[in-house]
Design a protein around this motif. Sequence first.
Motif, mmCIF file in Angstrom:
data_model
loop_
_atom_site.group_PDB
_atom_site.id
_atom_site.type_symbol
_atom_site.label_atom_id
_atom_site.label_comp_id
_atom_site.label_asym_id
_atom_site.label_seq_id
_atom_site.Cartn_x
_atom_site.Cartn_y
_atom_site.Cartn_z
ATOM 1 N N MET A 124 0.891 -1.138 -0.062
ATOM 2 C CA MET A 124 -0.075 0.026 -0.037
ATOM 3 C C MET A 124 0.881 1.288 0.083
ATOM 4 N N LEU A 125 0.489 2.246 -0.935
ATOM 5 C CA LEU A 125 1.259 3.396 -0.898
ATOM 6 C C LEU A 125 0.299 4.597 -0.435
ATOM 7 N N ILE A 126 0.997 5.757 -0.138
ATOM 8 C CA ILE A 126 0.381 7.199 0.132
ATOM 9 C C ILE A 126 -0.641 7.301 -0.863
ATOM 10 N N ASP A 127 -0.181 7.265 -2.371
ATOM 11 C CA ASP A 127 -1.137 7.501 -3.188
ATOM 12 C C ASP A 127 -2.288 6.835 -3.262
ATOM 13 N N ASP A 128 -2.225 5.674 -2.806
ATOM 14 C CA ASP A 128 -3.289 4.713 -2.669
ATOM 15 C C ASP A 128 -4.476 5.319 -1.668
ATOM 16 N N LEU A 129 -4.083 5.810 -0.639
ATOM 17 C CA LEU A 129 -4.621 6.478 0.447
ATOM 18 C C LEU A 129 -5.386 7.821 -0.302
ATOM 19 N N LYS A 130 -4.818 8.526 -1.094
ATOM 20 C CA LYS A 130 -5.443 9.416 -1.736
ATOM 21 C C LYS A 130 -6.372 9.254 -2.579
ATOM 22 N N VAL A 131 -6.328 8.053 -3.149
ATOM 23 C CA VAL A 131 -7.312 7.352 -4.175
ATOM 24 C C VAL A 131 -8.661 7.138 -3.275
ATOM 25 N N VAL A 132 -8.489 6.553 -2.192
ATOM 26 C CA VAL A 132 -9.397 6.049 -1.248
ATOM 27 C C VAL A 132 -10.422 7.545 -0.834
ATOM 28 N N LEU A 133 -9.566 8.317 -0.581
ATOM 29 C CA LEU A 133 -10.248 9.630 -0.144
ATOM 30 C C LEU A 133 -11.081 10.328 -1.421
#
Length: 305
Positions: free
Chosen positions: A1-10
């Motif tokens: 899991m990457l930080i960019d993945d969290l941005k997608v989730v948001l």
Amino acid sequence: MLIDDLKVVLQVAEFKSIKQAAESLDMSVAVASAAVKRVEKAYGVELFVRSTRKLRLSSFGEKYIPQIENALVILNQVGQSAKNEQNIIDGDLRLAVPSDLGRNILLPWIDLFASKHPQLNIRLHITDSTIDFYRDPVDMALRYGAPGDSSMYGFKICDVPRILCASPYYVETYGMPVHLKDLDSHNSLLYQLHDTVHDIWEFSCRGITSKVKMRSNRTANDADIVRRWCVAGYGIAMKSALDMSDDLLSGNLVKLMPEYTPKPTELWLICPSKQLITPMVRLLRESITDKCLTIINSLKKSGYL
């Protein structure tokens, strides 16, 4: 899991749609969907309840999405602080610009800015429409007129005079208007934003403000087209001095009715969040401001302002 993945989730949580989230982030639906799955796998919970037509937050999503958002804010602040100390200019420059100003004035400036900072990725969005920062794939916008939303963060670039002008061919063919009443016999080239046609032109002369309703056989929702029509001799136009500067200084256009001053406007750089005001944004603002003021001064020296 990457930080960019969290941005997608948001973004998925914001739009309640993987497709719309993917479009806002300029990625494919498959890539966005894979990012959501990686986050859910890492946490061991499903953040969203999916059906064939709808998507909503699960109970876990309602609990953890706000925490993810807070965590990202902290991570972004740490990363930006580190870059600030090292004067690093990188990442995506996702900028919306007006059509005429963007294509004909700003584009070479942005290319020069990018060449000085090769780690930048340019994402240019050319439109005259109002920007929705929560749906359009942009982080900042260069816009004529002061921001009407008090929640936005804005930097005023400069005051921008408007100029009434026409091509030498048009003036030779149809004559030179001198007074406001003369405008009745001339064809205007009009700009339309959404359903509003800007056919009421405002002037001031010796402290008196007057408004004139213009007649026209040509209207466009693209300011660049209005300028091109004007250069081609199809009518008279009232536009930003920045937009018309090259054509005025080269003689493609002439200024009309110098005793009457069109209502001026302003140029602003707008961001939806304080976190987006990075060293890159500040450098870009300074660069654009310097170049706009150079154009305004050139027009003043040439007698157009």
